[in-house]
Scaffold this active site. Sequence first.
Site, PDB file in Angstrom:
ATOM      1  N   ASP A 127       0.726  -1.109  -0.082  1.00 62.35           N
ATOM      2  CA  ASP A 127      -0.134  -0.025  -0.034  1.00 62.35           C
ATOM      3  C   ASP A 127       0.874   1.515   0.034  1.00 62.35           C
ATOM      4  O   ASP A 127       0.473   2.125   0.595  1.00 62.35           O
ATOM      5  CB  ASP A 127      -0.917  -0.037   1.305  1.00 62.35           C
ATOM      6  CG  ASP A 127      -1.833  -1.098   1.201  1.00 62.35           C
ATOM      7  OD1 ASP A 127      -2.290  -1.658   0.122  1.00 62.35           O
ATOM      8  OD2 ASP A 127      -2.462  -1.637   2.197  1.00 62.35           O
ATOM      9  N   LYS A 147       1.718   2.125  -5.289  1.00 63.55           N
ATOM     10  CA  LYS A 147       2.125   1.364  -6.360  1.00 63.55           C
ATOM     11  C   LYS A 147       1.337   1.829  -7.353  1.00 63.55           C
ATOM     12  O   LYS A 147       1.856   1.940  -8.554  1.00 63.55           O
ATOM     13  CB  LYS A 147       2.564   0.020  -6.321  1.00 63.55           C
ATOM     14  CG  LYS A 147       3.557  -0.347  -5.106  1.00 63.55           C
ATOM     15  CD  LYS A 147       3.773  -1.878  -4.869  1.00 63.55           C
ATOM     16  CE  LYS A 147       2.428  -2.502  -4.184  1.00 63.55           C
ATOM     17  NZ  LYS A 147       2.161  -2.083  -2.970  1.00 63.55           N
ATOM     18  N   GLY A 187      -4.545  -4.547  -3.734  1.00 63.59           N
ATOM     19  CA  GLY A 187      -5.293  -3.355  -3.882  1.00 63.59           C
ATOM     20  C   GLY A 187      -4.892  -2.197  -4.385  1.00 63.59           C
ATOM     21  O   GLY A 187      -4.254  -1.719  -3.562  1.00 63.59           O
ATOM     22  N   HIS A 188      -4.787  -1.886  -5.741  1.00 64.65           N
ATOM     23  CA  HIS A 188      -4.030  -0.645  -6.282  1.00 64.65           C
ATOM     24  C   HIS A 188      -5.203   0.601  -6.591  1.00 64.65           C
ATOM     25  O   HIS A 188      -5.935   0.237  -7.453  1.00 64.65           O
ATOM     26  CB  HIS A 188      -3.308  -1.158  -7.411  1.00 64.65           C
ATOM     27  CG  HIS A 188      -2.221  -2.069  -7.076  1.00 64.65           C
ATOM     28  ND1 HIS A 188      -1.146  -2.553  -7.906  1.00 64.65           N
ATOM     29  CD2 HIS A 188      -1.743  -2.627  -5.830  1.00 64.65           C
ATOM     30  CE1 HIS A 188      -0.311  -3.288  -7.240  1.00 64.65           C
ATOM     31  NE2 HIS A 188      -0.551  -3.355  -6.074  1.00 64.65           N
ATOM     32  N   GLN A 237       2.128  -5.872  -3.033  1.00 65.97           N
ATOM     33  CA  GLN A 237       2.523  -6.176  -1.583  1.00 65.97           C
ATOM     34  C   GLN A 237       3.714  -5.338  -1.875  1.00 65.97           C
ATOM     35  O   GLN A 237       3.701  -4.258  -2.193  1.00 65.97           O
ATOM     36  CB  GLN A 237       2.764  -7.678  -1.453  1.00 65.97           C
ATOM     37  CG  GLN A 237       1.474  -8.550  -1.328  1.00 65.97           C
ATOM     38  CD  GLN A 237       0.912  -8.893  -2.637  1.00 65.97           C
ATOM     39  OE1 GLN A 237       1.467  -9.517  -3.199  1.00 65.97           O
ATOM     40  NE2 GLN A 237      -0.588  -8.696  -2.865  1.00 65.97           N
TER      41      GLN A 237
HETATM   42  P1  GDP Z   1      -0.974   0.221  -3.734  1.00 61.39           P
HETATM   43  O1  GDP Z   1      -1.371  -0.953  -3.070  1.00 61.39           O
HETATM   44  O2  GDP Z   1       0.744   0.319  -3.392  1.00 61.39           O
HETATM   45  O3  GDP Z   1      -1.046   0.642  -4.980  1.00 61.39           O
HETATM   46  O4  GDP Z   1      -1.556   1.471  -2.475  1.00 61.39           O
HETATM   47  P2  GDP Z   1      -2.962   1.613  -2.042  1.00 61.39           P
HETATM   48  O5  GDP Z   1      -3.831   2.068  -3.294  1.00 61.39           O
HETATM   49  O6  GDP Z   1      -3.490   0.354  -1.533  1.00 61.39           O
HETATM   50  O7  GDP Z   1      -2.896   2.656  -1.116  1.00 61.39           O
HETATM   51  C1  GDP Z   1      -2.185   3.924  -1.454  1.00 61.39           C
HETATM   52  C2  GDP Z   1      -3.354   4.897  -1.123  1.00 61.39           C
HETATM   53  O8  GDP Z   1      -2.872   6.342  -0.810  1.00 61.39           O
HETATM   54  C3  GDP Z   1      -4.561   5.211  -1.966  1.00 61.39           C
HETATM   55  O9  GDP Z   1      -5.879   5.338  -1.330  1.00 61.39           O
HETATM   56  C4  GDP Z   1      -4.052   6.168  -2.968  1.00 61.39           C
HETATM   57  O10 GDP Z   1      -5.098   6.843  -3.809  1.00 61.39           O
HETATM   58  C5  GDP Z   1      -3.213   7.052  -1.916  1.00 61.39           C
HETATM   59  N1  GDP Z   1      -2.170   7.760  -2.423  1.00 61.39           N
HETATM   60  C6  GDP Z   1      -1.179   7.627  -3.015  1.00 61.39           C
HETATM   61  N2  GDP Z   1      -0.220   8.497  -3.223  1.00 61.39           N
HETATM   62  C7  GDP Z   1      -0.688   9.523  -2.324  1.00 61.39           C
HETATM   63  C8  GDP Z   1      -0.131  10.593  -1.874  1.00 61.39           C
HETATM   64  O11 GDP Z   1       1.064  10.941  -2.370  1.00 61.39           O
HETATM   65  N3  GDP Z   1      -0.689  11.419  -0.808  1.00 61.39           N
HETATM   66  C9  GDP Z   1      -1.778  11.150  -0.546  1.00 61.39           C
HETATM   67  N4  GDP Z   1      -2.653  11.777   0.356  1.00 61.39           N
HETATM   68  N5  GDP Z   1      -2.489   9.858  -0.908  1.00 61.39           N
HETATM   69  C10 GDP Z   1      -1.797   8.831  -1.716  1.00 61.39           C
HETATM   70  P1  IMO Z   2      -0.837  -4.238  -2.160  1.00 61.02           P
HETATM   71  O1  IMO Z   2      -0.268  -4.691  -3.798  1.00 61.02           O
HETATM   72  C1  IMO Z   2      -1.007  -4.600   2.103  1.00 61.02           C
HETATM   73  C2  IMO Z   2      -0.910  -8.453   3.780  1.00 61.02           C
HETATM   74  C3  IMO Z   2      -2.336  -9.095   4.388  1.00 61.02           C
HETATM   75  C4  IMO Z   2      -1.619 -10.039   5.449  1.00 61.02           C
HETATM   76  C5  IMO Z   2      -0.541 -10.713   4.779  1.00 61.02           C
HETATM   77  C6  IMO Z   2      -0.672 -12.181   4.308  1.00 61.02           C
HETATM   78  O2  IMO Z   2      -2.347  -3.551  -1.871  1.00 61.02           O
HETATM   79  O3  IMO Z   2       0.217  -3.490  -1.732  1.00 61.02           O
HETATM   80  P2  IMO Z   2      -2.325 -12.912   2.062  1.00 61.02           P
HETATM   81  O4  IMO Z   2      -3.711 -12.588   1.730  1.00 61.02           O
HETATM   82  O5  IMO Z   2      -1.442 -12.359   0.933  1.00 61.02           O
HETATM   83  O6  IMO Z   2      -2.233 -14.204   2.224  1.00 61.02           O
HETATM   84  O7  IMO Z   2      -2.100 -11.985   3.405  1.00 61.02           O
HETATM   85  O8  IMO Z   2      -0.464  -9.755   3.587  1.00 61.02           O
HETATM   86  N1  IMO Z   2      -1.134  -8.090   2.562  1.00 61.02           N
HETATM   87  C7  IMO Z   2      -0.930  -6.964   2.060  1.00 61.02           C
HETATM   88  N2  IMO Z   2      -0.958  -5.999   2.724  1.00 61.02           N
HETATM   89  N3  IMO Z   2      -1.060  -4.623   0.801  1.00 61.02           N
HETATM   90  C8  IMO Z   2      -1.003  -5.484  -0.202  1.00 61.02           C
HETATM   91  O9  IMO Z   2      -1.053  -5.540  -1.282  1.00 61.02           O
HETATM   92  C9  IMO Z   2      -1.435  -6.830   0.670  1.00 61.02           C
HETATM   93  N4  IMO Z   2      -1.605  -8.123   0.275  1.00 61.02           N
HETATM   94  C10 IMO Z   2      -1.218  -8.935   1.341  1.00 61.02           C
HETATM   95  O10 IMO Z   2      -3.005  -8.002   5.109  1.00 61.02           O
HETATM   96  O11 IMO Z   2      -1.024  -9.389   6.530  1.00 61.02           O
HETATM   97 MG    MG Z   3      -2.949  -1.736  -1.804  1.00 57.03          MG
END
Ligand code: GDP
Ligand code: IMO
Ligand code: MG
Length: 424
Positions: free
Chosen positions: A12, A15, A39-40, A221
């Site tokens: 998270d 990416k 979850g991107h 991840q």
């Molecule tokens: P990922 O799994 O690495 O793609 O990240 P996620 O999408 O799960 O979580 C990142 C969250 O931060 C999302 O809700 C994005 O919209 C938000 N986000 C990404 N970059 C920024 C930033 O620079 N500032 C803020 N405030 N939010 C951001």
């Molecule tokens: P993105 O791509 C954050 C965490 C789960 C749990 C552990 C194992 O959005 O960054 P799993 O279901 O993979 O067997 O769970 O890994 N986890 C993540 N945490 N971002 C993710 O993906 C994750 N995918 C798995 O919460 O702790």
């Molecule tokens: Mg994510």
Amino acid sequence: MGIVLIGVQWGDEGKGKMTDFLADQVDAVVRYQGGANAGHTIVIGRHEYRLNLVPSGILTGKLSIIGNGVVLDPELLLQELGDLQEQGHDPALLKISDAAHVIMPYHKILDAVEDELRGAKRLGTTGRGIGPAYRDKAARWGIRVADLANAGTFSDRIRGAMERVNAVLQHVHDRDPLDPEEVIDTYLQYAEEIQPHICNGPAMINDLLDDGNRVLFEGAQGTMLDVDHGSYPFVTSSNPTSGGACVGAGVAPSRIKEVIGVAKAYVTRVGDGPLPTQMTGDLGEKMRIRGNEYGTATGRPRRCGWLDAVILRHAARLNGLTGLCLTKLDVLSGIEELKIAVAYRHKNRRLEHFPRDPEVLEDLQIEYISLPGWTENISGVRRLADLPEAAQYYVDTVSDLAGVPVNYLSVGPARNQTIECESL
Ligand code: GDP
Ligand code: IMO
Ligand code: MG
């Protein structure tokens, strides 16, 4: 040339946003590991997309390939693809490697049941069947997309697999068995819909590279969730680290020219397991609210902590980072004193690496440095030089501690809320 973009913390990091930002500069985007546990989030205009399986490049009209290293949930994939089509995106851009493994309904059931069995030591998985699917792959019980595409092979394999799985469900977990014929019918329908997307992943990706295309490998991840290099056992079951891109897409290491590590300007963790720099008291809760730190795939609250240079150094080395992208810098605005962990201590011993012993992890003291904060809202800043001095100093310090240049800064979720750093 190949560019790998990976998370350097516990997932998270942003990416999805950065893949979308860079997608303009590449010809194809490849997912190489993980599954719908990812979850991107990508924000385009007023629309927020949350992609679990489809590579983020589809939103910019780029060829989007699911590599052999991914474990594919066809039900979720087809839902996601249907939603994208409704929103005007071209589903024909999606290609799926025939060597990717398929998540079956029993993988999801076993994922939930087994995590529950762990009791207080649960991992807090996403429940998407990831661990059981990779286990079946390694045990040679797995079912690949190529098997799904052949009705005869698939039916035979499923009947065989489910005899074993049903015995486990009934006799080990006291659960109802599943009806193999129902699973076969459902999955053969998925197979029909998936058929036009199936390709030979490594052949397609290597052809693209041979023809001089730029291919971005979008990690899911993060480094600390890597099954080999993360905070085991609180990890996922794949290799998000940059080497995973070679195995999970079928390309040689020599194809990878750049490795971009995405780091949040602080750290978060969703699910269980150690987070050495976790913020205590009100600040952790405040950060969660300011950063909107709730899981994209599951909606669970994320724990928040100070930036951790111990894991940054670990990630820089393991992944061979050529550049860093520091996201969510805007979330730090208004915090008077900022901290960064530079080392851990255990019983008066200074540790420069993430410890493997869980007992050591439970009794860690953290060595922090303090940096001045800034009060300005920086979400509208587009040039490095326009950032408050304290923010520039923070970025400089992170770069020094990681030993990697910062290429990009992100100051908001939207594509244009990005600062390209020429030099620091
Ligand atoms: P990922 O799994 O690495 O793609 O990240 P996620 O999408 O799960 O979580 C990142 C969250 O931060 C999302 O809700 C994005 O919209 C938000 N986000 C990404 N970059 C920024 C930033 O620079 N500032 C803020 N405030 N939010 C951001
Ligand atoms: P993105 O791509 C954050 C965490 C789960 C749990 C552990 C194992 O959005 O960054 P799993 O279901 O993979 O067997 O769970 O890994 N986890 C993540 N945490 N971002 C993710 O993906 C994750 N995918 C798995 O919460 O702790
Ligand atoms: Mg994510």
